[in-house]
Scaffold this motif. Structure first.
Motif, PDB file in Angstrom:
ATOM      1  N   ARG A 124     -10.110  -3.709   3.408  1.00 40.39           N
ATOM      2  CA  ARG A 124      -9.133  -3.997   4.464  1.00 40.39           C
ATOM      3  C   ARG A 124      -8.975  -5.503   4.641  1.00 40.39           C
ATOM      4  O   ARG A 124      -7.864  -6.028   4.735  1.00 40.39           O
TER       5      ARG A 124
ATOM      6  N   LYS B 270      -7.061  -7.065   1.719  1.00 43.63           N
ATOM      7  CA  LYS B 270      -5.610  -6.883   1.869  1.00 43.63           C
ATOM      8  C   LYS B 270      -5.059  -7.775   2.970  1.00 43.63           C
ATOM      9  O   LYS B 270      -3.995  -8.373   2.808  1.00 43.63           O
ATOM     10  N   GLU B 271      -5.781  -7.864   4.093  1.00 42.22           N
ATOM     11  CA  GLU B 271      -5.325  -8.663   5.221  1.00 42.22           C
ATOM     12  C   GLU B 271      -5.204 -10.130   4.855  1.00 42.22           C
ATOM     13  O   GLU B 271      -4.281 -10.813   5.290  1.00 42.22           O
TER      14      GLU B 271
END
Length: 147
Positions: free
Chosen positions: A140, A143-144
């Motif tokens: 996560r 991706k962030e």
């Protein structure tokens, strides 16, 4: 100092955690191999009855012909005691293997190999859940932050 918003997760050394986990799994696998060959043994004081036990149960029962001099009740009690003693010997040996394999860190102080195995399995499941959560969080964040 921990990164803001990530708590202790930001300070985790994933490589060290994985290396330690791999060592523990290897030690547990070695303990399992050693445990598979363990045989508990016991005999009556006069050696007329001898018993061997494995993790599957009683694997051998030898009754010397001289044991025929015993009454049925005496023979039955002697056989049961020998089985109990052989099972205790098996558990003692398995406990020693677990102690040796985990640097004296007994997983189960009662010496019950089934309970110890269940604890190891539960610990592995907990570790797997933690790693899945950690990898999900890392993915996560990747991706962030556009990696």
């Amino acid at each position: 100092m921990a990164a803001h918003g990530f708590g202790d997760f930001a300070n985790m050394n994933i490589d060290a955690l994985l290396a330690d986990s791999q060592k523990r799994v290897a030690r547990f696998e070695e303990a399992q191999k050693r445990a598979a060959d363990v045989v508990g043994r016991a005999a009556t004081a006069d050696d007329h009855i001898a018993v061997e036990c494995t993790a599957s149960g009683v694997s051998r029962l030898d009754i010397d012909p001289r044991a025929k001099r015993m009454s049925v009740e005496e023979m039955s009690a002697a056989i049961l005691q020998a089985i109990h003693d052989a099972d205790a010997d098996l558990k003692r040996q398995l406990s020693e293997i677990l102690t040796d394999s985990f640097d004296g860190d007994l997983l189960n102080p009662t010496g019950d190999p089934e309970a110890a195995s269940a604890q190891v399995e539960e610990a592995q499941k907990a570790f797997d859940r933690i790693m899945t959560d950690a990898m999900g969080e890392l993915n996560r964040m990747r991706k962030e932050f556009g990696y």
